[in-house]
Write a protein that holds these residues in place. Structure first.
Motif, mmCIF file in Angstrom:
data_model
loop_
_atom_site.group_PDB
_atom_site.id
_atom_site.type_symbol
_atom_site.label_atom_id
_atom_site.label_comp_id
_atom_site.label_asym_id
_atom_site.label_seq_id
_atom_site.Cartn_x
_atom_site.Cartn_y
_atom_site.Cartn_z
ATOM 1 N N ASP A 265 122.541 68.787 -1.702
ATOM 2 C CA ASP A 265 122.802 68.033 -2.932
ATOM 3 C C ASP A 265 122.570 66.542 -2.702
ATOM 4 O O ASP A 265 121.956 65.854 -3.524
ATOM 5 C CB ASP A 265 124.247 68.245 -3.400
ATOM 6 N N TYR B 95 120.968 64.492 -12.581
ATOM 7 C CA TYR B 95 119.656 64.520 -11.933
ATOM 8 C C TYR B 95 118.553 64.146 -12.923
ATOM 9 O O TYR B 95 117.628 63.394 -12.591
ATOM 10 C CB TYR B 95 119.372 65.903 -11.348
ATOM 11 N N LYS C 202 129.582 67.265 -5.856
ATOM 12 C CA LYS C 202 128.585 68.090 -5.164
ATOM 13 C C LYS C 202 128.338 67.451 -3.796
ATOM 14 O O LYS C 202 127.633 66.450 -3.695
ATOM 15 C CB LYS C 202 127.297 68.172 -5.979
#
Length: 236
Positions: free
Chosen positions: A89, A64, A84
């Motif tokens: 997510d 991220y 994820k």
């Protein structure tokens, strides 16, 4: 000699790296490999990278953060490849600037299709798909300037990404018509087999943030419950 496009694989699993590498080599891509976020950012700074395949759970700097830092300075396709797989997510990844999100376990042939689709869209923009002859579209206080891929609201410029522009243009071109999420994806993303409902939801949310005075109570981009979305020309 034809110059090969470069794909950066950001992944700490050697098994997954080797699998992706095998399929990318078969498609004649040049390949860079980073096992952690810091090395990934170094590659983006030092090399010409055409597309990134990015895992989220990577050492040193997570995916991220890598995504956010890349988006600060670079415009290139980024596909998240992650275990994820919850909706929040996926939505977070797309909101941070990913162009696509593939969950593990994955089909490598589907991943290759998504890689080629993202590069095709990106280079179509670079080739100047938008022509000067396209007229501007005006609805109430909004003017979509097709040549610049920009939106004017009450005379103030609002920048749009290429896909935001395409989605807004498609909706504004036929006010009042209801489109399903699948129809929007097929027409705007020019894909059918890679349909992603989450992608549509995220881009609608992004457009509302830019178009609407109050995105939670939209007056232009309306949800038609059980059907899809429409662009409303006549507000009360």
């Amino acid at each position: 000699m034809e110059q090969l496009l470069t794909v950066l694989i950001v992944e700490d699993s050697l098994e997954i790296v080797e699998l992706i590498k095998l399929y990318l080599e078969n498609e004649r891509f040049n390949i860079l490999i980073a096992g952690d976020g810091r090395r990934a950012l170094q590659y983006v700074t030092e090399e010409k990278v055409d597309l990134i395949i990015l895992d989220i759970m990577i050492p040193i700097i997570n995916g991220y953060e890598v995504l956010k830092k890349v988006r600060e300075k670079h415009n290139l396709p980024i596909i998240i490849l992650s275990s994820k797989n919850m909706d929040n997510d996926i939505i977070l990844g797309l909101n941070l600037g990913a162009d696509d999100y593939v969950t593990k376990p994955f089909n490598p042939l589907e991943l290759m299709a998504r890689v080629k689709a993202q590069l095709r869209r990106f280079h179509k923009l670079g080739a100047g798909e938008i022509t000067e002859e396209e007229p501007d579209i005006t609805v109430k206080e909004l003017m979509l300037k097709c040549r610049e891929c920009q939106l004017l609201k009450r005379g103030n410029y609002i920048d749009l990404t290429y896909m935001e522009y395409r989605l807004l243009k498609f909706l504004m071109s036929d006010p009042g018509r209801v489109y399903t999420k699948k129809q929007l994806f097929t027409h705007v993303w020019e894909e059918d087999v890679l349909y992603s409902e989450n992608t549509i939801m995220v881009y609608i949310s992004k457009l509302r943030d830019k178009v609407e005075d109050n995105p939670k109570e939209p007056k232009y981009i309306k949800t038609v419950r059980g059907l899809g979305y429409k662009f409303e020309e006549n507000q009360n």
